[in-house]
Design a protein around this motif. Sequence first.
Motif, PDB file in Angstrom:
ATOM      1  N   GLN A 154       5.718   8.024 -14.214  1.00  0.00           N
ATOM      2  CA  GLN A 154       6.850   7.348 -13.259  1.00  0.00           C
ATOM      3  C   GLN A 154       6.568   7.783 -11.917  1.00  0.00           C
ATOM      4  OE1 GLN A 154       9.370   5.730 -14.749  1.00  0.00           O
ATOM      5  NE2 GLN A 154      10.190   5.226 -12.952  1.00  0.00           N
ATOM      6  N   GLY A 155       6.321   6.833 -11.001  1.00  0.00           N
ATOM      7  CA  GLY A 155       6.185   6.918  -9.659  1.00  0.00           C
ATOM      8  C   GLY A 155       4.500   6.899  -9.436  1.00  0.00           C
ATOM      9  N   SER A 156       3.695   6.857 -10.321  1.00  0.00           N
ATOM     10  CA  SER A 156       2.345   6.824 -10.199  1.00  0.00           C
ATOM     11  C   SER A 156       1.909   5.520  -9.533  1.00  0.00           C
ATOM     12  CB  SER A 156       1.492   7.187 -11.311  1.00  0.00           C
ATOM     13  OG  SER A 156       1.553   6.347 -12.234  1.00  0.00           O
ATOM     14  N   PRO A 157       0.698   5.364  -8.923  1.00  0.00           N
ATOM     15  CA  PRO A 157       0.341   4.114  -8.506  1.00  0.00           C
ATOM     16  C   PRO A 157       0.466   2.908  -9.730  1.00  0.00           C
ATOM     17  CG  PRO A 157      -1.025   5.647  -7.413  1.00  0.00           C
ATOM     18  CD  PRO A 157      -0.078   6.409  -8.471  1.00  0.00           C
ATOM     19  N   TRP A 158      -0.299   3.489 -10.822  1.00  0.00           N
ATOM     20  CA  TRP A 158       0.016   2.595 -11.835  1.00  0.00           C
ATOM     21  C   TRP A 158       1.014   2.092 -12.359  1.00  0.00           C
ATOM     22  CZ3 TRP A 158      -3.102   6.741 -11.132  1.00  0.00           C
ATOM     23  CH2 TRP A 158      -4.360   6.764 -10.845  1.00  0.00           C
ATOM     24  N   GLN A 159       1.840   3.126 -12.544  1.00  0.00           N
ATOM     25  CA  GLN A 159       3.241   2.707 -13.237  1.00  0.00           C
ATOM     26  C   GLN A 159       4.026   1.836 -12.154  1.00  0.00           C
ATOM     27  OE1 GLN A 159       6.536   4.052 -11.888  1.00  0.00           O
ATOM     28  NE2 GLN A 159       7.583   2.886 -13.502  1.00  0.00           N
ATOM     29  N   ARG A 160       3.786   1.702 -10.849  1.00  0.00           N
ATOM     30  CA  ARG A 160       4.488   0.953  -9.836  1.00  0.00           C
ATOM     31  C   ARG A 160       3.674  -0.378  -9.832  1.00  0.00           C
ATOM     32  NH1 ARG A 160       6.977   4.456  -4.718  1.00  0.00           N
ATOM     33  NH2 ARG A 160       8.423   5.375  -6.069  1.00  0.00           N
ATOM     34  N   ALA A 197       1.035  -1.222  -0.061  1.00  0.00           N
ATOM     35  CA  ALA A 197       0.027   0.086  -0.028  1.00  0.00           C
ATOM     36  C   ALA A 197       0.832   1.307   0.098  1.00  0.00           C
ATOM     37  CB  ALA A 197      -1.044  -0.133   1.196  1.00  0.00           C
ATOM     38  N   GLN A 198       1.921   1.424   0.939  1.00  0.00           N
ATOM     39  CA  GLN A 198       2.868   2.612   1.071  1.00  0.00           C
ATOM     40  C   GLN A 198       3.472   2.659  -0.311  1.00  0.00           C
ATOM     41  OE1 GLN A 198       5.091   3.068   4.254  1.00  0.00           O
ATOM     42  NE2 GLN A 198       6.062   4.572   3.335  1.00  0.00           N
ATOM     43  N   TYR A 199       4.226   1.788  -0.775  1.00  0.00           N
ATOM     44  CA  TYR A 199       4.859   1.881  -1.902  1.00  0.00           C
ATOM     45  C   TYR A 199       3.965   2.212  -3.218  1.00  0.00           C
ATOM     46  CZ  TYR A 199       7.309   0.182  -6.120  1.00  0.00           C
ATOM     47  OH  TYR A 199       8.093   0.188  -7.485  1.00  0.00           O
ATOM     48  N   LEU A 200       3.022   1.665  -3.242  1.00  0.00           N
ATOM     49  CA  LEU A 200       2.290   2.072  -4.706  1.00  0.00           C
ATOM     50  C   LEU A 200       1.650   3.480  -4.482  1.00  0.00           C
ATOM     51  CD1 LEU A 200       0.412  -1.301  -5.039  1.00  0.00           C
ATOM     52  CD2 LEU A 200       1.875  -0.134  -6.639  1.00  0.00           C
TER      53      LEU A 200
END
Length: 319
Positions: free
Chosen positions: A163-169, A147-150
């Motif tokens: 880059q860095g958005s929840p979807w990209q991760r 949860a946190q990472y995303l």
Amino acid sequence: MLESLKKRIKAMLESVRRRRNERQIRQSGRRVTRAELARDLARMGVARGDTLFVHSSLKSLGYVDGGAAAVVGALQDAVGPEGTLLVPTYYLPAGTVKATCEMEGYVFDPKRHGTNMGRLPEAFLARAATHRSMHPTHSVSAWGRQAQYLTEAHHQAPSIFGQGSPWQRFVGIEGAKVLGLGVSMGPVTFYHVLEDALGDAFPVPVWEERGYRLACLDQEGRRCEVPVRPFARALSALRIDYPGREDLRAYFRAEFERAGLRVNGQVGDAQAWFIPAQAFFDHLQRLATENITIYSTPEQLAARPLAAGTAAAAAARAL
Ligand SMILES: CC(C)(COP(=O)(O)OP(=O)(O)OC[C@H]1O[C@@H](n2cnc3c(N)ncnc32)[C@H](O)[C@@H]1OP(=O)(O)O)[C@@H](O)C(=O)NCCC(=O)NCCS
């Protein structure tokens, strides 16, 4: 004073409307429980440890004992504590991205602002989410191991889905799946990841020229500015989630089934499906090289026919 009275009356009418609808669905729908929903999710292939991005229609599931909160519980049971749930809890106070960008004085506050994405996102945000991304139009909420990472870097992403958005991760996570519960292939945010990944190389100019910087607060009340570029207005009536684009939704469904990527199942009374995220992304990229995107015209679809019978069969059963 008058404003607050108007708000209270509006909330009261909404609550009466909701109670009436719930009564109707209780009388007409089959009763389904959290345990049954969790079992159905497992049966269709959702596994413990999975990371799910969920798009849903509550009423399609039958009459759910315990409402949207029970569906959230079933999703948690299905992925277990080692899994992760991501839910679109977007907040668009002016209705569209563009109109929200043009609102004067708008500051997104993840603690105060709700979501207009439906009953499951509302319940998730209120009861289950442990993290919420800081984004003025496309805030995503999450629960579970990742949860946190995303969610943590959304406000630093150069674009909504970049880059860095929840979807990209999300794309890079093992066991990541986009899950549809009672929804078609229309309301699926994941498509936009490819657009931001390819930028100008994407075959369609999907963004407006002008970008905005919108203010957001973080959980501690600190302010930052986040870049947002609205979707090109000229494309909205072509896009796969536009009501008149049943043809495109049927085409995508058939295409992803034919490629062996869309897994179908039944959850409660709903038709459900999932597509593994990395394979979803790769296939969208392949389709884009053949000029097939979520904005393809009927002529473009006709120029790349699906295998005989597939499209027609899919159209007949499309949600
Ligand atoms: C638009 C959309 C949310 C409509 O689906 P829906 O089932 O009508 O709406 P919700 O999921 O909010 O569920 C609410 C409905 O469930 C029904 N309901 C209420 N209690 C219920 C219960 N206990 N069990 C089952 N259904 C119930 C009611 O009919 C209620 O309708 P109401 O809000 O008008 O009263 C859905 O089609 C959709 O597009 N979902 C995806 C949204 C999304 O993820 N968007 C982001 C990508 S663009």
